[in-house]
Design an enzyme around this catalytic site. Structure first.
Site, PDB file in Angstrom:
ATOM      1  N   LYS A 155      -5.084  -9.741  -6.837  1.00  0.00           N
ATOM      2  CA  LYS A 155      -6.281  -9.984  -6.026  1.00  0.00           C
ATOM      3  C   LYS A 155      -7.440  -9.102  -6.498  1.00  0.00           C
ATOM      4  O   LYS A 155      -7.229  -7.939  -6.822  1.00  0.00           O
ATOM      5  CB  LYS A 155      -5.927  -9.666  -4.565  1.00  0.00           C
ATOM      6  N   LYS A 211       0.825  -1.211   0.000  1.00  0.00           N
ATOM      7  CA  LYS A 211       0.000   0.000   0.000  1.00  0.00           C
ATOM      8  C   LYS A 211       0.855   1.255   0.000  1.00  0.00           C
ATOM      9  O   LYS A 211       0.475   2.260  -0.591  1.00  0.00           O
ATOM     10  CB  LYS A 211      -0.936   0.017   1.219  1.00  0.00           C
ATOM     11  N   LYS A 227     -11.638  -3.963  -3.978  1.00  0.00           N
ATOM     12  CA  LYS A 227     -12.508  -2.802  -4.102  1.00  0.00           C
ATOM     13  C   LYS A 227     -11.721  -1.554  -4.462  1.00  0.00           C
ATOM     14  O   LYS A 227     -12.277  -0.578  -4.920  1.00  0.00           O
ATOM     15  CB  LYS A 227     -13.315  -2.601  -2.806  1.00  0.00           C
TER      16      LYS A 227
HETATM   17  P1  AMP Z   1     -10.956  -5.896   2.864  1.00  0.00           P
HETATM   18  O1  AMP Z   1     -11.902  -5.669   1.757  1.00  0.00           O
HETATM   19  O2  AMP Z   1      -9.534  -5.722   2.435  1.00  0.00           O
HETATM   20  O3  AMP Z   1     -11.306  -5.164   4.115  1.00  0.00           O
HETATM   21  O4  AMP Z   1     -11.067  -7.438   3.205  1.00  0.00           O
HETATM   22  C1  AMP Z   1     -12.112  -7.951   4.012  1.00  0.00           C
HETATM   23  C2  AMP Z   1     -12.086  -9.465   4.033  1.00  0.00           C
HETATM   24  O5  AMP Z   1     -12.356  -9.966   2.724  1.00  0.00           O
HETATM   25  C3  AMP Z   1     -10.751 -10.059   4.463  1.00  0.00           C
HETATM   26  O6  AMP Z   1     -11.001 -11.258   5.184  1.00  0.00           O
HETATM   27  C4  AMP Z   1     -10.082 -10.364   3.157  1.00  0.00           C
HETATM   28  O7  AMP Z   1      -9.130 -11.386   3.279  1.00  0.00           O
HETATM   29  C5  AMP Z   1     -11.290 -10.801   2.310  1.00  0.00           C
HETATM   30  N1  AMP Z   1     -11.019 -10.549   0.899  1.00  0.00           N
HETATM   31  C6  AMP Z   1     -10.861  -9.345   0.290  1.00  0.00           C
HETATM   32  N2  AMP Z   1     -10.616  -9.494  -1.024  1.00  0.00           N
HETATM   33  C7  AMP Z   1     -10.605 -10.831  -1.252  1.00  0.00           C
HETATM   34  C8  AMP Z   1     -10.377 -11.639  -2.414  1.00  0.00           C
HETATM   35  N3  AMP Z   1     -10.136 -11.095  -3.601  1.00  0.00           N
HETATM   36  N4  AMP Z   1     -10.437 -12.977  -2.260  1.00  0.00           N
HETATM   37  C9  AMP Z   1     -10.692 -13.552  -1.074  1.00  0.00           C
HETATM   38  N5  AMP Z   1     -10.905 -12.854   0.054  1.00  0.00           N
HETATM   39  C10 AMP Z   1     -10.869 -11.506  -0.027  1.00  0.00           C
END
Ligand code: AMP
Ligand code: TRP
Length: 351
Positions: A212, A129, A215
């Site tokens: 990955k 990041k 968002k």
């Molecule tokens: P975040 O959106 O970064 O706050 O992630 C929230 C949760 O969603 C965390 O447990 C991440 O590991 C999971 N997560 C986010 N993006 C992915 C993805 N592309 N594949 C699998 N898990 C995800």
């Protein structure tokens, strides 16, 4: 003898005497994606009823990078709607926003004084990041994993369901807990287990099978949002990057085909089948046949979720009430644990 109220989870890690308790969080820093749904939300809902479950919209984490205030509050409500629409029942689980419960920021500071600079320097998410711009990012972005440890440890959580990308942060949480227990000669914090399972622990971008799905990706075509309608979902899947080869009979044959592998994994996670079973069904067929079937599966699962989310978003007052009620329950669990942490560290009891 402690004057402070005792936390309800027995503080005895060595005897494994902690009440099984699930905690996880998602940042309300944008719309929820299919990656969040398959890697997190769907699994959060599945944990309900098996163990005590606590789920948090981590707005304090979101502001480690700039958030427009109007966007943050809307996205926090939208994320709450997304949780509920994905099956997280605010009666069966505790659902709230991180900044509503003081334990997070308070324990975050205490644990920042336990965590070591060298540990933080190894965090790959920070390196990704911050990029080349490490001097200009917020101090909060650097301290982020210590706040995450506080989220988990303020509840003596024993299990943390997350996607693959968060494994390192949960391991750091264990390091912080172990150092605290060692330095103060207590068995107060549990050794939390990351729970990373299923075919969708890392859903990849639809445009690049090595990145990955996120968002925060600038390309909207790279992800499926939980707010996308059926046509948009079908169109994004149709345009997803693939190769010209037909599908093999098992996952073994997809080793060097990241985009194809990703789409098969998504299909399997959506329909609760194994990725091998999906390969076997489409063996010898090309993506011209596979993609419409995947789009149908995605729309069948996500359509009702999007609809329910939109309904919930029509009443932001009700969402706020749900989050406030969750915050009260979260406070009742975490405040005594933070108070006991203060006592262990040598601070005058509040009460
Ligand atoms: P975040 O959106 O970064 O706050 O992630 C929230 C949760 O969603 C965390 O447990 C991440 O590991 C999971 N997560 C986010 N993006 C992915 C993805 N592309 N594949 C699998 N898990 C995800
Ligand atoms: N860092 C996590 C992410 O970006 C979100 C998060 C914050 C979290 N606190 C947490 C996840 C506690 C699990 C437990 O995905």
């Amino acid at each position: 003898m402690s004057l402070a109220p005792q936390p309800d989870a027995t503080p005895d890690a060595s005897k494994g005497a902690f009440t099984p308790r699930v905690f996880s969080g998602i940042q309300p820093s944008g719309g929820l994606t299919l990656g969040n749904y398959l890697g997190a939300l769907k699994r959060f809902a599945a944990q309900q009823g098996q163990r005590e479950t606590i789920y948090c919209l981590v707005d304090l984490h979101a502001i480690t990078v700039w958030q427009e205030p109007e966007a943050l509050i809307r996205q926090t409500r939208e994320a709450a709607a997304g949780f509920i629409a994905s099956g997280v029942d605010p009666d069966a689980s505790v659902l709230f926003a991180q900044s509503q419960v003081p334990a997070h920021a308070e324990l975050g500071w205490l644990l920042m004084c336990v965590a070591r600079m060298g540990w933080m320097n190894r965090m790959t998410q920070f390196k990704d990041k911050a990029g080349k711009n490490a001097e200009a990012v917020s101090l909060g972005l650097y301290a982020y994993p210590a706040l995450m440890a506080a989220d988990i440890l303020a509840y003596h959580a024993t299990h943390v369901p997350v996607g693959e990308d968060q494994k390192q942060h949960v391991e750091l949480t264990r390091d912080i807990a172990a150092k605290f227990n060692h330095d103060y000669g207590v068995d107060f914090f549990p050794m939390t287990e990351p729970v990373i399972e299923g075919p969708a622990t890392r859903v990849m971008s639809l445009r690049d099978g090595t990145k990955k799905m996120s968002k925060s990706d600038p390309s909207d075509a790279s992800r499926i949002n939980l707010s996308d309608d059926a046509d948009t979902i079908a169109q994004k899947i149709r345009k997803a990057r693939t190769d010209a080869e037909p599908l093999p009979g098992s996952m073994e044959g997809l080793k060097d085909r990241p985009e194809a592998k990703n789409l098969v994994n998504i299909f399997a996670a959506l329909t609760d089948e194994t990725a091998d079973a999906i390969c076997a069904r489409f063996e010898g067929q090309g993506f011209g046949a596979f993609k419409p079937a995947l789009a149908d599966a995605a729309v069948a699962v996500l359509g009702p979720i999007t609809g329910r989310m939109n309904d919930l978003m029509r009443d932001p007052g009700e969402l706020d009430r749900i989050l406030r009620a969750g915050a009260e329950r979260a406070d009742a669990i975490s405040a005594p644990i933070v108070e006991e942490t203060r006592r262990i560290m040598g601070m005058i009891p509040k009460r």
